[in-house]
Design a protein around this motif. Structure first.
Motif, mmCIF file in Angstrom:
data_model
loop_
_atom_site.group_PDB
_atom_site.id
_atom_site.type_symbol
_atom_site.label_atom_id
_atom_site.label_comp_id
_atom_site.label_asym_id
_atom_site.label_seq_id
_atom_site.Cartn_x
_atom_site.Cartn_y
_atom_site.Cartn_z
ATOM 1 N N LYS A 87 -27.313 -23.448 69.520
ATOM 2 C CA LYS A 87 -28.489 -23.066 70.009
ATOM 3 C C LYS A 87 -28.913 -24.050 71.306
ATOM 4 O O LYS A 87 -29.561 -23.727 72.179
ATOM 5 C CB LYS A 87 -29.616 -23.224 68.735
ATOM 6 N N ASN A 88 -28.639 -25.395 70.871
ATOM 7 C CA ASN A 88 -29.328 -26.339 71.846
ATOM 8 C C ASN A 88 -28.303 -26.805 72.590
ATOM 9 O O ASN A 88 -28.665 -27.631 73.536
ATOM 10 C CB ASN A 88 -29.683 -27.451 70.844
ATOM 11 N N VAL A 89 -26.887 -26.532 72.614
ATOM 12 C CA VAL A 89 -25.855 -27.401 73.666
ATOM 13 C C VAL A 89 -25.362 -26.238 74.434
ATOM 14 O O VAL A 89 -24.671 -25.013 73.976
ATOM 15 C CB VAL A 89 -24.693 -27.855 72.739
ATOM 16 N N GLU A 90 -25.517 -25.994 75.627
ATOM 17 C CA GLU A 90 -24.936 -25.083 76.670
ATOM 18 C C GLU A 90 -23.431 -24.913 76.496
ATOM 19 O O GLU A 90 -22.888 -26.057 76.454
ATOM 20 C CB GLU A 90 -25.457 -25.549 78.006
ATOM 21 N N ALA A 91 -22.855 -23.849 76.321
ATOM 22 C CA ALA A 91 -21.564 -23.426 76.064
ATOM 23 C C ALA A 91 -20.814 -24.359 75.267
ATOM 24 O O ALA A 91 -19.906 -25.135 75.388
ATOM 25 C CB ALA A 91 -20.855 -23.761 77.682
ATOM 26 N N PHE A 92 -21.549 -24.534 73.940
ATOM 27 C CA PHE A 92 -20.990 -25.169 72.873
ATOM 28 C C PHE A 92 -19.677 -24.828 72.623
ATOM 29 O O PHE A 92 -19.561 -23.347 72.143
ATOM 30 C CB PHE A 92 -22.162 -25.315 71.562
ATOM 31 N N PRO A 93 -18.654 -25.249 72.264
ATOM 32 C CA PRO A 93 -17.219 -24.937 71.769
ATOM 33 C C PRO A 93 -16.982 -24.499 70.464
ATOM 34 O O PRO A 93 -16.094 -23.513 70.220
ATOM 35 C CB PRO A 93 -16.584 -26.232 72.071
ATOM 36 N N GLY A 94 -18.180 -24.490 69.717
ATOM 37 C CA GLY A 94 -18.133 -23.816 68.373
ATOM 38 C C GLY A 94 -16.940 -24.346 67.678
ATOM 39 O O GLY A 94 -16.851 -25.639 67.375
ATOM 40 N N THR A 95 -16.203 -23.532 66.774
ATOM 41 C CA THR A 95 -15.202 -23.919 65.765
ATOM 42 C C THR A 95 -14.459 -25.109 66.295
ATOM 43 O O THR A 95 -14.248 -25.980 65.216
ATOM 44 C CB THR A 95 -14.502 -22.684 65.230
ATOM 45 N N PRO A 96 -13.653 -25.182 67.458
ATOM 46 C CA PRO A 96 -12.823 -26.174 67.570
ATOM 47 C C PRO A 96 -13.692 -27.736 67.624
ATOM 48 O O PRO A 96 -13.042 -28.417 67.271
ATOM 49 C CB PRO A 96 -12.380 -25.818 69.239
ATOM 50 N N PHE A 97 -14.979 -27.638 68.054
ATOM 51 C CA PHE A 97 -15.699 -28.911 68.024
ATOM 52 C C PHE A 97 -15.818 -29.090 66.435
ATOM 53 O O PHE A 97 -15.729 -30.443 66.152
ATOM 54 C CB PHE A 97 -17.005 -28.581 68.916
ATOM 55 N N MET A 98 -16.399 -28.103 65.616
ATOM 56 C CA MET A 98 -16.797 -28.365 64.346
ATOM 57 C C MET A 98 -15.587 -28.905 63.565
ATOM 58 O O MET A 98 -15.577 -29.907 62.893
ATOM 59 C CB MET A 98 -17.293 -27.223 63.624
ATOM 60 N N ASP A 99 -14.191 -28.297 63.884
ATOM 61 C CA ASP A 99 -13.116 -28.677 63.262
ATOM 62 C C ASP A 99 -12.609 -30.256 63.432
ATOM 63 O O ASP A 99 -12.224 -31.007 62.410
ATOM 64 C CB ASP A 99 -11.913 -27.763 63.574
ATOM 65 N N MET A 100 -12.684 -30.521 64.792
ATOM 66 C CA MET A 100 -12.239 -31.648 65.243
ATOM 67 C C MET A 100 -13.176 -33.015 64.513
ATOM 68 O O MET A 100 -12.857 -33.903 64.090
ATOM 69 C CB MET A 100 -12.209 -31.975 66.763
ATOM 70 N N TRP A 101 -14.710 -32.601 64.581
ATOM 71 C CA TRP A 101 -15.441 -33.516 63.922
ATOM 72 C C TRP A 101 -15.160 -33.794 62.631
ATOM 73 O O TRP A 101 -15.413 -34.905 62.076
ATOM 74 C CB TRP A 101 -17.027 -33.079 64.292
ATOM 75 N N GLN A 102 -15.024 -32.725 61.835
ATOM 76 C CA GLN A 102 -15.008 -32.875 60.322
ATOM 77 C C GLN A 102 -13.658 -33.299 59.866
ATOM 78 O O GLN A 102 -13.607 -34.195 59.111
ATOM 79 C CB GLN A 102 -15.124 -31.508 59.736
ATOM 80 N N GLN A 103 -12.575 -33.200 60.867
ATOM 81 C CA GLN A 103 -11.307 -33.800 60.458
ATOM 82 C C GLN A 103 -11.236 -35.414 60.727
ATOM 83 O O GLN A 103 -10.673 -36.135 59.849
ATOM 84 C CB GLN A 103 -10.316 -33.264 61.340
ATOM 85 N N ILE A 104 -11.929 -35.893 61.832
ATOM 86 C CA ILE A 104 -12.251 -37.203 61.963
ATOM 87 C C ILE A 104 -12.826 -37.764 60.833
ATOM 88 O O ILE A 104 -12.515 -38.627 60.215
ATOM 89 C CB ILE A 104 -12.841 -37.766 63.590
ATOM 90 N N TYR A 105 -13.926 -37.226 60.646
ATOM 91 C CA TYR A 105 -14.865 -37.736 59.477
ATOM 92 C C TYR A 105 -14.043 -37.691 58.208
ATOM 93 O O TYR A 105 -14.098 -38.681 57.471
ATOM 94 C CB TYR A 105 -16.086 -36.807 59.484
ATOM 95 N N HIS A 106 -13.466 -36.679 58.006
ATOM 96 C CA HIS A 106 -12.754 -36.394 56.703
ATOM 97 C C HIS A 106 -11.601 -37.493 56.571
ATOM 98 O O HIS A 106 -11.323 -38.017 55.458
ATOM 99 C CB HIS A 106 -12.073 -35.058 56.789
ATOM 100 N N ASP A 107 -11.072 -37.896 57.420
ATOM 101 C CA ASP A 107 -9.882 -39.041 57.554
ATOM 102 C C ASP A 107 -10.687 -40.274 57.193
ATOM 103 O O ASP A 107 -9.831 -41.131 56.386
ATOM 104 C CB ASP A 107 -9.150 -39.156 58.675
#
Length: 214
Positions: free
Chosen positions: A57-77
């Motif tokens: 809703k708040n980020v223009e052209a937000f990448p969606g799933t690829p962004f969320m997956d990368m963020w979660q993977q870095i955090y998970h590690d």
């Protein structure tokens, strides 16, 4: 003071919010997106489904799933696969509540398997009678559903529960469940609107412990 205590997890029991913030900034850099501190602050305490909706809703052209997956993977590690430090005073307060036979639960936006892993890594899983997690509810914090569920699992009326939270979204959830709320801010100071709620803002878990015993 109350018949049960319900704890948020990240930023309240576990010192994980700095890891999440660093992982988010790293992901923004990877996708060439600007980091908006004010927007990030609105995400703290929510589950990932709700967070992705806010970002869409708040980020223009937000990448969606690829962004969320990368963020979660870095955090998970860093925060799931490895132990993270406990916040100061957590073990002393949990030990006291256990000795006093006060029922204890966790209400976290994290999913169940990850929550179990993180609490186990930290050595505090066995202090809790129940976990209410983000994948067990329909509505994310700031909706009160997760706190109502936690109270039901403990078989204690919500108004007889003390909730401890660090984030504004968590405070709104616990307040909406009609619980007594102590807020222990972590990275984000309480907003003016949250400061108007009928709750107590304190500096540490040590203070929560002292107030509960008083």
């Amino acid at each position: 003071m109350r018949d049960a205590v319900i704890f948020d997890m990240d930023g309240l029991l576990l010192d994980t919010e700095r890891i999440s913030l660093a992982a988010f900034k790293q992901t923004c850099d990877a996708f060439d997106l600007p980091f908006d501190p004010a927007l990030y602050n609105t995400l703290v305490g929510c589950n990932m489904v709700h967070i992705e909706g806010l970002l869409n809703k708040n980020v223009e052209a937000f990448p969606g799933t690829p962004f969320m997956d990368m963020w979660q993977q870095i955090y998970h590690d860093e925060a799931v696969m490895k132990p993270v430090p406990l916040k100061e005073g957590v073990v002393d307060f949990l030990t006291f509540l256990e000795a006093e036979n006060i029922p204890r639960a966790v209400a976290t936006s994290t999913g169940y398997k990850k929550a179990v892993r993180k609490l186990s890594n930290a050595g505090i899983l066995d202090f809790f009678h129940h976990l209410s997690t983000g994948d067990q509810v329909t509505n994310s914090k700031p909706h009160p559903e997760i706190y109502l569920q936690a109270a039901a699992k403990l078989d204690i009326q919500p108004e007889r529960c003390l909730a401890l939270e660090d984030s504004d979204n968590g405070v709104r959830a616990a307040h909406g469940a009609n619980m007594l709320v102590f807020q222990i801010p972590d990275l984000v100071d309480p907003s003016p609107s949250v400061r108007k709620l009928d709750h107590r803002i304190i500096p540490s878990m040590k203070v929560a412990h002292a107030l509960f015993k008083a």
